[in-house]
Design an enzyme around this catalytic site. Sequence first.
Site, PDB file in Angstrom:
ATOM      1  N   THR A   1       6.695  36.374 -50.676  1.00  0.00           N
ATOM      2  CA  THR A   1       5.947  35.823 -49.542  1.00  0.00           C
ATOM      3  C   THR A   1       4.547  35.494 -50.043  1.00  0.00           C
ATOM      4  OG1 THR A   1       7.212  37.182 -47.992  1.00  0.00           O
ATOM      5  CG2 THR A   1       5.153  36.232 -47.177  1.00  0.00           C
TER       6      THR A   1
ATOM      7  N   LYS B   1       8.131  31.426 -43.451  1.00  0.00           N
ATOM      8  CA  LYS B   1       8.056  32.883 -43.635  1.00  0.00           C
ATOM      9  C   LYS B   1       6.725  33.429 -43.117  1.00  0.00           C
ATOM     10  CE  LYS B   1       9.176  37.002 -44.869  1.00  0.00           C
ATOM     11  NZ  LYS B   1       9.337  37.443 -46.269  1.00  0.00           N
TER      12      LYS B   1
ATOM     13  N   LYS C   1      -1.463  41.652 -46.337  1.00  0.00           N
ATOM     14  CA  LYS C   1      -1.480  40.459 -47.180  1.00  0.00           C
ATOM     15  C   LYS C   1      -0.846  39.274 -46.462  1.00  0.00           C
ATOM     16  CE  LYS C   1       1.833  39.701 -49.734  1.00  0.00           C
ATOM     17  NZ  LYS C   1       3.109  38.927 -49.673  1.00  0.00           N
TER      18      LYS C   1
END
Length: 344
Positions: free
Chosen positions: A108, A181, A244
């Site tokens: 990701t 995503k 993150k």
Amino acid sequence: MAAMPDIRWWHMREIHSVGPMNLNVAVLGLGRMGAAIAVRLAGAGWSVTGWNRTPRGTLPGVAVAGDLAAAVADAGVVITMLTDGAAVLDVLGRVPLGRGTVVVEMSTIGPDSVRAVAALLPAGVALVDAPIGGSVGAAAAGTLRILAGGDAADVARVRPVLDALGTVQHRGPLGAGAAAKVVLNAAMITAVAALADVLTIAGAAGLARADALELLRGGPLGAAVERAGAPARAAHFPVALAAKDLGLAIAATRPRADAQTNVPVANATRHHAGAQTEVPVVEGAQTEVPVAEDAQTDVPVVEGAQTDVPVVEGARLKLAEAARERGGARAVPDADLSVLVREA
């Protein structure tokens, strides 16, 4: 003499349907998810070599290489499953990739990093971004949701490999999978953060926690209730990675600052998930439900924050605070996302 037919591996999709192809796959990054992917592919008949930045033990059916060059030496497909964009760029910048190789980026990292990876790769090496929805259990069962981006021909070339891992959705051109995503993770993380606030409200209103969870299970936060109650072995999403990912969501809004985007919850959650910050949720605020407290004001969750996604920022802050509470003076970035709603 008649020309020999082209039987290179990208023309052999039908062969794989009746038996394993002689195709080598390298998996770079053998953390929880990378290891599960490597083992699943090996079990499905692929020849898999894995590599990890730090030494790790053996994996069933997987040859674990000691260096990058050995890991990719015979690979037609190279899968990366690493922590973030910087790690992906570092590893791919050091690995020798031959013409005809397809890199499948499953971490990701967001669309900007995907484009940076594409610019880094040598001529003749294709790239497909294919981040996943689902955790380790889904990888082991081959039921991941794979969000692919890239040229249709490149996606088709690696589809036999990806099909062994789950359901492939070709979302569009390069970067489209990464963008999808970011959206999915921002929705899931902020929903869990919202659930934490709602449980605080329930307790203050005199509603037992079990009753509140049962009530919410059938409503719009039902998926968050299920995620929060999932056993760690089936779904583990460290708060540091959640932070993150919310950072990627916030960054995605920056080029559109003039478009009046406003996502304060995501922004605040990201601070929480950071797990390294001492910034209070709302400086001076006398509330344990900062997202709800901020809902009737245009003031950002963290005063002075330059963000168009204050809801995300609020969720990030909640994650950092929750990790500190359970880790003492030292934060616990590996704690699962469900730490937000666990009872102390």
